[in-house]
Scaffold this active site. Structure first.
Site, PDB file in Angstrom:
ATOM      1  N   ASP A  17       0.840  -1.199   0.000  1.00 15.56           N
ATOM      2  CA  ASP A  17       0.000   0.000   0.000  1.00 15.56           C
ATOM      3  C   ASP A  17       0.868   1.240   0.000  1.00 15.56           C
ATOM      4  OD1 ASP A  17       1.046   0.243   2.542  1.00 15.56           O
ATOM      5  OD2 ASP A  17      -0.878   0.355   3.578  1.00 15.56           O
ATOM      6  N   ASP A  22      -3.303   4.477   2.736  1.00 18.10           N
ATOM      7  CA  ASP A  22      -3.644   4.895   4.092  1.00 18.10           C
ATOM      8  C   ASP A  22      -3.299   6.370   4.234  1.00 18.10           C
ATOM      9  OD1 ASP A  22      -4.472   2.379   4.886  1.00 18.10           O
ATOM     10  OD2 ASP A  22      -2.529   1.803   5.705  1.00 18.10           O
ATOM     11  N   ASP A  49       1.416   4.656   2.340  1.00 15.63           N
ATOM     12  CA  ASP A  49       1.090   5.264   3.629  1.00 15.63           C
ATOM     13  C   ASP A  49       1.483   6.736   3.589  1.00 15.63           C
ATOM     14  OD1 ASP A  49       0.469   2.672   5.170  1.00 15.63           O
ATOM     15  OD2 ASP A  49       2.475   2.273   4.379  1.00 15.63           O
TER      16      ASP A  49
HETATM   17  P1  GTP Z   1       4.065  -2.609   3.036  1.00 16.10           P
HETATM   18  O1  GTP Z   1       2.859  -1.730   3.031  1.00 16.10           O
HETATM   19  O2  GTP Z   1       3.732  -4.028   2.740  1.00 16.10           O
HETATM   20  O3  GTP Z   1       5.158  -2.096   2.170  1.00 16.10           O
HETATM   21  O4  GTP Z   1       4.672  -2.595   4.519  1.00 16.10           O
HETATM   22  P2  GTP Z   1       4.523  -1.473   5.609  1.00 16.10           P
HETATM   23  O5  GTP Z   1       5.638  -1.615   6.550  1.00 16.10           O
HETATM   24  O6  GTP Z   1       4.328  -0.127   4.976  1.00 16.10           O
HETATM   25  O7  GTP Z   1       3.211  -1.938   6.377  1.00 16.10           O
HETATM   26  P3  GTP Z   1       1.836  -1.200   6.676  1.00 16.10           P
HETATM   27  O8  GTP Z   1       1.418  -0.315   5.556  1.00 16.10           O
HETATM   28  O9  GTP Z   1       0.878  -2.271   7.048  1.00 16.10           O
HETATM   29  O10 GTP Z   1       2.098  -0.355   7.977  1.00 16.10           O
HETATM   30  C1  GTP Z   1       3.010   0.715   8.044  1.00 16.10           C
HETATM   31  C2  GTP Z   1       3.111   1.168   9.459  1.00 16.10           C
HETATM   32  O11 GTP Z   1       1.916   1.795   9.845  1.00 16.10           O
HETATM   33  C3  GTP Z   1       3.336   0.004  10.424  1.00 16.10           C
HETATM   34  O12 GTP Z   1       4.531   0.207  11.091  1.00 16.10           O
HETATM   35  C4  GTP Z   1       2.232   0.059  11.416  1.00 16.10           C
HETATM   36  O13 GTP Z   1       2.750   0.073  12.712  1.00 16.10           O
HETATM   37  C5  GTP Z   1       1.534   1.348  11.108  1.00 16.10           C
HETATM   38  N1  GTP Z   1       0.087   1.115  11.094  1.00 16.10           N
HETATM   39  C6  GTP Z   1      -0.638   0.430  10.217  1.00 16.10           C
HETATM   40  N2  GTP Z   1      -1.939   0.440  10.549  1.00 16.10           N
HETATM   41  C7  GTP Z   1      -2.023   1.171  11.667  1.00 16.10           C
HETATM   42  C8  GTP Z   1      -3.084   1.587  12.515  1.00 16.10           C
HETATM   43  O14 GTP Z   1      -4.251   1.262  12.305  1.00 16.10           O
HETATM   44  N3  GTP Z   1      -2.743   2.376  13.582  1.00 16.10           N
HETATM   45  C9  GTP Z   1      -1.457   2.744  13.817  1.00 16.10           C
HETATM   46  N4  GTP Z   1      -1.157   3.508  14.866  1.00 16.10           N
HETATM   47  N5  GTP Z   1      -0.462   2.370  13.055  1.00 16.10           N
HETATM   48  C10 GTP Z   1      -0.719   1.602  12.001  1.00 16.10           C
HETATM   49 MN    MN Z   2       2.591   0.260   3.838  1.00 18.26          MN
HETATM   50 MN    MN Z   3      -0.546   0.835   5.571  1.00 21.40          MN
END
Ligand code: GTP
Ligand code: MN
Ligand code: MN
Length: 382
Positions: free
Chosen positions: A204, A306, A206
């Site tokens: 995704d 996100d 972020d």
């Molecule tokens: P990929 O998206 O697969 O590249 O990995 P990523 O490390 O970016 O994972 P992800 O997008 O799932 O999450 C990124 C960061 O956002 C993580 O470290 C989580 O701790 C944080 N995160 C994700 N969802 C939430 C949430 O609902 N609340 C909070 N506080 N943090 C979140």
């Molecule tokens: Mn991510």
């Molecule tokens: Mn995410």
């Protein structure tokens, strides 16, 4: 002969936030085996067992050498009995029968398949499995009850399971920046998550939004979402507003650390390709975007995004909290609690004995408050 001294090896911390973990590491075969076991445990609802395998894998990811013998494990933290057994099997036979059995099991494969649907977690996937469902077709034929998120997840299954490239993430940043600029000039859009840690692709995008004048960001997210929606940029969105009444009660906010109380939105974007560029083609995405042409699915791609909005004073905490990795975040909070008597979340740092909130103008200052050496995002791939 290994180059590292015994002393170096004994210095591996049990906390991921004290281990430098680059994206590329030297123990891929072992970590993949352990992560399969962690995933399988999670599918069974065994969170503790899953965490143990995950921690073991994370320790191996931080090592600047390749583990070649089981004796080396004695110097390392977080390697439990079961993890040790799996590692030993892989080191001796090149593969672990236990891991292979998991990978071949119908339950594991089906769970993995179902959980690749956006909006589907362990509970739903395992319920469907118990009902005898095995494929995506089964879900449709069985008229399984699907929520709005799951319907969108199913509809865009292929796109959402093809990796998001950095060029695509940067295109999304541009779209969101354009939306934000209309309502609040001076607001910034920062790419966080895996891309900030240097990953070339992710599941995704972020994004973290803020404005240097505290308070200006209030109400921004809903305006941005409405505009994006009106311009057909959104295929799905679900917004979660922070509870501002609860924020005034600071004791309460500390007790609610498990919840993220920043405004955020889980969405699916429709990313459009410029003329001549086709989804899945060899040409990289180039700057410039157009409105969606729903008639031709080769011209656009569904991308999970996100969006998070933070007040300026909380920005460093939100940036640290949303950059990940999940293992890094979990250990950062565990370290704060157990070693420093502090509570860290995505908006504050609270000292439980002094009963004060510690402010920070940068990620570096948060590490300083915690007495930790600064770890750049590229080394947080725990
Ligand atoms: P990929 O998206 O697969 O590249 O990995 P990523 O490390 O970016 O994972 P992800 O997008 O799932 O999450 C990124 C960061 O956002 C993580 O470290 C989580 O701790 C944080 N995160 C994700 N969802 C939430 C949430 O609902 N609340 C909070 N506080 N943090 C979140
Ligand atoms: Mn991510
Ligand atoms: Mn995410």
């Amino acid at each position: 002969v290994q180059a590292e001294s015994l002393e170096d090896r004994c210095q591996v911390s049990p906390y991921a936030c004290q281990r430098r973990t680059p994206l590329a590491h030297k123990n891929q075969v072992l970590t993949e085996a352990l992560e399969t076991m962690a995933e399988e445990a999670r599918f069974c609802g065994s969170e503790g067992r899953s965490l143990a395998f995950s921690r073991a894998a994370s320790v191996l990811k931080s090592l600047p050498w390749t583990v070649r013998g089981v004796k080396e494990l004695h110097f390392l933290p977080c390697i439990g009995e079961h993890s040790r057994k799996i590692i030993q099997e892989v080191l001796e036979d090149g593969t672990s029968t236990e891991v292979e059995n998991v990978r071949q099991s119908e339950r594991y494969q089906t769970m993995k398949h179902f959980m690749k649907i956006f909006g589907v977690g362990v509970k739903t996937a395992s319920q469907w499995y118990q009902e005898g469902l095995r494929t995506i077709n089964d879900l449709q034929a069985h008229h399984a009850k699907l929520g709005k998120a799951q319907q969108a997840g199913l509809l865009h299954y292929r796109d959402l399971n093809s990796p998001v490239k950095r060029s695509e993430a940067e295109a999304i940043v541009q779209v969101v920046q354009k939306a934000v600029d209309q309502f609040l000039p001076g607001a910034s859009v920062t790419l966080t998550g895996g891309f900030r840690r240097g990953k070339p692709s992710g599941h995704d995008v972020d994004l973290l939004i803020t404005h240097p004048v505290e308070g200006q960001e209030v109400g921004l997210l809903s305006k941005v979402i409405s505009w994006l929606d009106s311009q057909d940029f959104l295929l799905y969105h679900s917004t979660h507003r922070n509870a501002s009444q609860a924020l005034e009660d600071q004791e309460l906010s500390v007790s609610m650390t498990a919840m993220d109380r920043l405004d955020h939105c889980f969405s699916i974007f429709c990313l459009n390709y410029p003329h001549g560029s086709i989804k899945g083609g060899s040409r990289a995405w180039e700057p410039g975007y157009e409105l969606k042409d729903p008639g031709d699915a080769t011209l656009w791609k569904a991308v999970r995004v996100d969006l998070v909005v933070a007040p300026y004073s909380q920005f460093p905490f939100a940036l640290l909290g949303w950059t990940g990795s999940r293992n890094f975040e979990r250990d950062l909070r565990r370290f704060s609690k157990h070693e420093k008597k502090m509570v860290l979340n995505s908006h504050t740092l609270y000292h439980t004995e002094k009963k004060i909130f510690l402010s920070a103008a940068s990620e570096e200052e948060i590490f300083q408050h915690l007495g930790l050496e600064f770890m750049p995002p590229e080394e947080r791939n725990a």
